[in-house]
Motif scaffolding. Structure first.
Motif, PDB file in Angstrom:
ATOM      1  N   LEU A   1       0.825  -1.202   0.000  1.00 51.78           N
ATOM      2  CA  LEU A   1       0.000   0.000   0.000  1.00 51.78           C
ATOM      3  C   LEU A   1       0.861   1.253   0.000  1.00 51.78           C
ATOM      4  CD1 LEU A   1      -2.382  -1.029   2.934  1.00 51.78           C
ATOM      5  CD2 LEU A   1      -2.958  -1.179   0.515  1.00 51.78           C
ATOM      6  N   GLU A   2       0.344   2.306  -0.576  1.00 50.90           N
ATOM      7  CA  GLU A   2       0.909   3.642  -0.444  1.00 50.90           C
ATOM      8  C   GLU A   2      -0.212   4.585  -0.027  1.00 50.90           C
ATOM      9  OE1 GLU A   2       4.726   4.230  -3.351  1.00 50.90           O
ATOM     10  OE2 GLU A   2       2.751   4.408  -4.275  1.00 50.90           O
ATOM     11  N   GLU A   3       0.055   5.439   0.909  1.00 56.49           N
ATOM     12  CA  GLU A   3      -0.955   6.386   1.366  1.00 56.49           C
ATOM     13  C   GLU A   3      -0.309   7.734   1.645  1.00 56.49           C
ATOM     14  OE1 GLU A   3      -2.469   5.496   5.372  1.00 56.49           O
ATOM     15  OE2 GLU A   3      -0.765   4.129   5.599  1.00 56.49           O
ATOM     16  N   THR A   4      -1.082   8.780   1.507  1.00 58.29           N
ATOM     17  CA  THR A   4      -0.616  10.112   1.860  1.00 58.29           C
ATOM     18  C   THR A   4      -0.781  10.318   3.366  1.00 58.29           C
ATOM     19  OG1 THR A   4      -2.800  11.008   1.382  1.00 58.29           O
ATOM     20  CG2 THR A   4      -1.165  11.061  -0.395  1.00 58.29           C
ATOM     21  N   VAL A   5      -0.192  11.395   3.862  1.00 57.87           N
ATOM     22  CA  VAL A   5      -0.362  11.812   5.257  1.00 57.87           C
ATOM     23  C   VAL A   5      -0.991  13.199   5.216  1.00 57.87           C
ATOM     24  CG1 VAL A   5       0.772  12.258   7.457  1.00 57.87           C
ATOM     25  CG2 VAL A   5       1.650  10.464   5.942  1.00 57.87           C
ATOM     26  N   SER A   6      -2.034  13.412   5.990  1.00 56.00           N
ATOM     27  CA  SER A   6      -2.839  14.624   5.841  1.00 56.00           C
ATOM     28  C   SER A   6      -2.945  15.432   7.129  1.00 56.00           C
ATOM     29  CB  SER A   6      -4.258  14.267   5.382  1.00 56.00           C
ATOM     30  OG  SER A   6      -4.249  13.519   4.187  1.00 56.00           O
ATOM     31  N   VAL A   7      -2.889  16.754   6.971  1.00 50.90           N
ATOM     32  CA  VAL A   7      -3.335  17.658   8.031  1.00 50.90           C
ATOM     33  C   VAL A   7      -4.856  17.618   7.998  1.00 50.90           C
ATOM     34  CG1 VAL A   7      -3.412  20.038   8.846  1.00 50.90           C
ATOM     35  CG2 VAL A   7      -1.312  19.144   7.824  1.00 50.90           C
ATOM     36  N   THR A   8      -5.470  17.284   9.116  1.00 49.67           N
ATOM     37  CA  THR A   8      -6.896  17.012   9.156  1.00 49.67           C
ATOM     38  C   THR A   8      -7.556  17.827  10.257  1.00 49.67           C
ATOM     39  OG1 THR A   8      -6.384  14.736   8.507  1.00 49.67           O
ATOM     40  CG2 THR A   8      -8.599  15.170   9.292  1.00 49.67           C
ATOM     41  N   SER A   9      -8.694  18.435   9.935  1.00 45.26           N
ATOM     42  CA  SER A   9      -9.406  19.234  10.942  1.00 45.26           C
ATOM     43  C   SER A   9     -10.901  19.223  10.655  1.00 45.26           C
ATOM     44  CB  SER A   9      -8.889  20.676  10.943  1.00 45.26           C
ATOM     45  OG  SER A   9      -9.205  21.308   9.709  1.00 45.26           O
ATOM     46  N   LYS A  10     -11.655  19.663  11.628  1.00 48.59           N
ATOM     47  CA  LYS A  10     -13.106  19.730  11.476  1.00 48.59           C
ATOM     48  C   LYS A  10     -13.503  20.902  10.587  1.00 48.59           C
ATOM     49  CE  LYS A  10     -17.270  18.293  12.677  1.00 48.59           C
ATOM     50  NZ  LYS A  10     -17.778  16.975  12.252  1.00 48.59           N
ATOM     51  N   GLU A  11     -12.742  21.995  10.682  1.00 45.99           N
ATOM     52  CA  GLU A  11     -13.024  23.192   9.900  1.00 45.99           C
ATOM     53  C   GLU A  11     -11.914  23.432   8.876  1.00 45.99           C
ATOM     54  OE1 GLU A  11     -15.863  24.561  10.344  1.00 45.99           O
ATOM     55  OE2 GLU A  11     -16.419  23.534  12.208  1.00 45.99           O
ATOM     56  N   VAL A  12     -12.198  24.254   7.880  1.00 45.40           N
ATOM     57  CA  VAL A  12     -11.194  24.645   6.892  1.00 45.40           C
ATOM     58  C   VAL A  12     -10.094  25.441   7.592  1.00 45.40           C
ATOM     59  CG1 VAL A  12     -10.756  25.990   4.815  1.00 45.40           C
ATOM     60  CG2 VAL A  12     -12.878  24.675   5.031  1.00 45.40           C
ATOM     61  N   ILE A  13      -8.838  25.094   7.324  1.00 45.81           N
ATOM     62  CA  ILE A  13      -7.724  25.809   7.937  1.00 45.81           C
ATOM     63  C   ILE A  13      -6.710  26.190   6.865  1.00 45.81           C
ATOM     64  CG2 ILE A  13      -7.932  24.732  10.224  1.00 45.81           C
ATOM     65  CD1 ILE A  13      -5.743  22.796   9.472  1.00 45.81           C
TER      66      ILE A  13
ATOM     67  N   GLY B   1     -13.796  18.625  16.938  1.00 43.01           N
ATOM     68  CA  GLY B   1     -13.405  20.017  16.815  1.00 43.01           C
ATOM     69  C   GLY B   1     -12.432  20.524  17.860  1.00 43.01           C
ATOM     70  N   LEU B   2     -11.649  19.631  18.466  1.00 41.53           N
ATOM     71  CA  LEU B   2     -10.736  20.037  19.531  1.00 41.53           C
ATOM     72  C   LEU B   2      -9.368  20.458  19.016  1.00 41.53           C
ATOM     73  CD1 LEU B   2     -11.650  17.263  22.119  1.00 41.53           C
ATOM     74  CD2 LEU B   2     -12.347  19.665  22.143  1.00 41.53           C
ATOM     75  N   GLY B   3      -9.136  20.348  17.728  1.00 40.50           N
ATOM     76  CA  GLY B   3      -7.861  20.728  17.138  1.00 40.50           C
ATOM     77  C   GLY B   3      -7.646  19.966  15.851  1.00 40.50           C
ATOM     78  N   TYR B   4      -6.481  20.169  15.246  1.00 42.73           N
ATOM     79  CA  TYR B   4      -6.165  19.427  14.026  1.00 42.73           C
ATOM     80  C   TYR B   4      -5.221  18.270  14.357  1.00 42.73           C
ATOM     81  CZ  TYR B   4      -1.428  21.431  13.797  1.00 42.73           C
ATOM     82  OH  TYR B   4      -0.118  21.762  14.062  1.00 42.73           O
ATOM     83  N   GLY B   5      -5.141  17.316  13.453  1.00 35.99           N
ATOM     84  CA  GLY B   5      -4.205  16.210  13.583  1.00 35.99           C
ATOM     85  C   GLY B   5      -3.473  15.994  12.270  1.00 35.99           C
ATOM     86  N   ILE B   6      -2.336  15.325  12.331  1.00 33.92           N
ATOM     87  CA  ILE B   6      -1.611  14.941  11.114  1.00 33.92           C
ATOM     88  C   ILE B   6      -1.654  13.416  11.068  1.00 33.92           C
ATOM     89  CG2 ILE B   6       0.550  15.073   9.825  1.00 33.92           C
ATOM     90  CD1 ILE B   6       1.190  17.657  11.257  1.00 33.92           C
TER      91      ILE B   6
ATOM     92  N   TYR C   1     -11.878  18.139   6.972  1.00 33.04           N
ATOM     93  CA  TYR C   1     -11.094  18.888   5.988  1.00 33.04           C
ATOM     94  C   TYR C   1      -9.680  18.307   5.976  1.00 33.04           C
ATOM     95  CZ  TYR C   1      -8.874  22.906   3.717  1.00 33.04           C
ATOM     96  OH  TYR C   1      -8.169  23.719   2.857  1.00 33.04           O
ATOM     97  N   LYS C   2      -9.154  18.015   4.793  1.00 32.98           N
ATOM     98  CA  LYS C   2      -7.862  17.336   4.690  1.00 32.98           C
ATOM     99  C   LYS C   2      -6.945  18.058   3.709  1.00 32.98           C
ATOM    100  CE  LYS C   2     -10.468  12.971   4.958  1.00 32.98           C
ATOM    101  NZ  LYS C   2     -11.754  13.520   4.500  1.00 32.98           N
ATOM    102  N   ILE C   3      -5.663  18.180   4.082  1.00 30.23           N
ATOM    103  CA  ILE C   3      -4.636  18.716   3.184  1.00 30.23           C
ATOM    104  C   ILE C   3      -3.449  17.750   3.231  1.00 30.23           C
ATOM    105  CG2 ILE C   3      -3.149  20.661   2.611  1.00 30.23           C
ATOM    106  CD1 ILE C   3      -4.938  22.451   4.306  1.00 30.23           C
ATOM    107  N   ASP C   4      -3.117  17.146   2.098  1.00 25.21           N
ATOM    108  CA  ASP C   4      -1.997  16.204   2.063  1.00 25.21           C
ATOM    109  C   ASP C   4      -0.671  16.936   2.242  1.00 25.21           C
ATOM    110  OD1 ASP C   4      -3.713  14.118   1.626  1.00 25.21           O
ATOM    111  OD2 ASP C   4      -3.435  14.085  -0.548  1.00 25.21           O
ATOM    112  N   LEU C   5       0.252  16.306   2.987  1.00 27.15           N
ATOM    113  CA  LEU C   5       1.588  16.858   3.137  1.00 27.15           C
ATOM    114  C   LEU C   5       2.343  16.734   1.813  1.00 27.15           C
ATOM    115  CD1 LEU C   5       2.821  15.484   6.596  1.00 27.15           C
ATOM    116  CD2 LEU C   5       1.296  17.405   6.108  1.00 27.15           C
TER     117      LEU C   5
END
Length: 292
Positions: free
Chosen positions: A165-177, A231-236, A249-253
């Motif tokens: 498998l290959e997968e991306t790693v994402s900055v993830t949050s409940k709201e747009v950041i 909604g307590l913060g973002y995670g990677i 909401y997700k943004i790939d590194l």
């Protein structure tokens, strides 16, 4: 001394208590005590002494326990070899397949794989050991398991590997950041695999001068995801953890060249392990499954 005696010594050494050991061995305490007495008479040495808090192993007993690992491992190897010979003669795939599996793979991928494999080969049993990927790498390197499933590019020497498998790693949050604001936003951090932590730390160092604002620390990525969902913060978080999670909401590194940073999952095994028909069948099954 027979095979069962060596098992008794190992279990008793781990428990240091006759009652607990007898329960795990599915025998009565008097039967266990009697067997210990017979072993001591046969060898002519004291193996254990009884104390108020349990049993204490003598130096001779400590030596016997160390021998037990080698003797039991050799016995199991002989048993596997004999079964393999018999199965090859009858063209039947059977036996016990020993797998070392990273925690995430064990939770999210392995059950479905074993179900499908068991459907094709109903006479195969499984022994599965789970843990951090670095520990699973040691298991397969030391031949404590037949096959290892590892997340991250550990690349142990002398092993055959297959990319699953290959997968991306994402900055993830409940709201747009906005990534520019990331150092000032609360982050949910978690205890993860060493290579994943290094990957994230290196990406951070390439993009920010100040350290992250860690607002909550948890021990598992699943807990981190739940915190983010509330909604307590973002995670990677690795992207396969986010499957079926649409309301985040997700943004790939990305690296400095604009390429996604990938986290890989590998299957590792020793080439000589393919001499066992059950291992060969499983490796072929995984490779076929991955290409379908």
């Amino acid at each position: 001394m027979d095979y069962r005696d060596w098992e008794i010594l190992k279990v008793l050494y781990s428990q240091k208590n006759l009652t607990k050991a007898a329960r795990l061995l599915f025998i009565t305490q008097p039967a266990l005590t009697n067997r210990l007495k017979q072993m001591q008479e046969e060898l002519g040495v004291k193996i254990v002494t009884r104390e108020s808090r349990g049993v204490h192993f003598t130096p001779e007993g400590e030596y016997l326990v160390r021998c037990a690992d080698d003797i039991l491992a050799h016995y199991n190897k002989i048993k596997e070899h004999v079964r393999n010979m018999s199965n090859q003669a009858g063209n039947e795939i059977a036996g016990t397949l020993k797998l070392g599996v990273s925690n995430f793979f064990a939770n999210y991928e392995l059950p479905h794989i074993l179900k499908l494999f068991k459907g094709q080969y109903p006479h195969v049993d499984f022994k599965v050991i789970t843990g951090w990927s670095k520990d699973v790498t040691k298991l397969i390197h030391n031949k404590d398991v037949h096959i290892g499933f590892v997340r991250g590019d550990y690349s142990p020497r002398g092993l055959k590997k297959y990319l699953l498998l290959e997968e991306t790693v994402s900055v993830t949050s409940k709201e747009v950041i906005d990534l520019v604001e990331l150092p000032n936003l609360p982050r949910i951090d978690y205890s993860g695999d060493f290579l994943l932590k290094t990957l994230i730390d290196n990406w951070w160092a390439e993009n920010y001068i100040q350290p992250p604002f860690i607002s909550i620390e948890v021990d598992q990525v699943d807990t981190c995801k739940k915190m983010v969902l509330n909604g307590l913060g973002y995670g990677i978080i690795p992207s396969r953890m986010l499957i079926d999670t649409e309301d985040l909401y997700k943004i790939d590194l990305m690296d400095q060249d604009g390429n996604p940073i990938l986290r890989r999952t590998w299957m590792y095994y020793h080439m000589e392990s393919l001499e066992w028909n059950v291992v060969k069948a499983f490796v072929n099954f995984i490779e076929t499954m991955a290409t379908d």
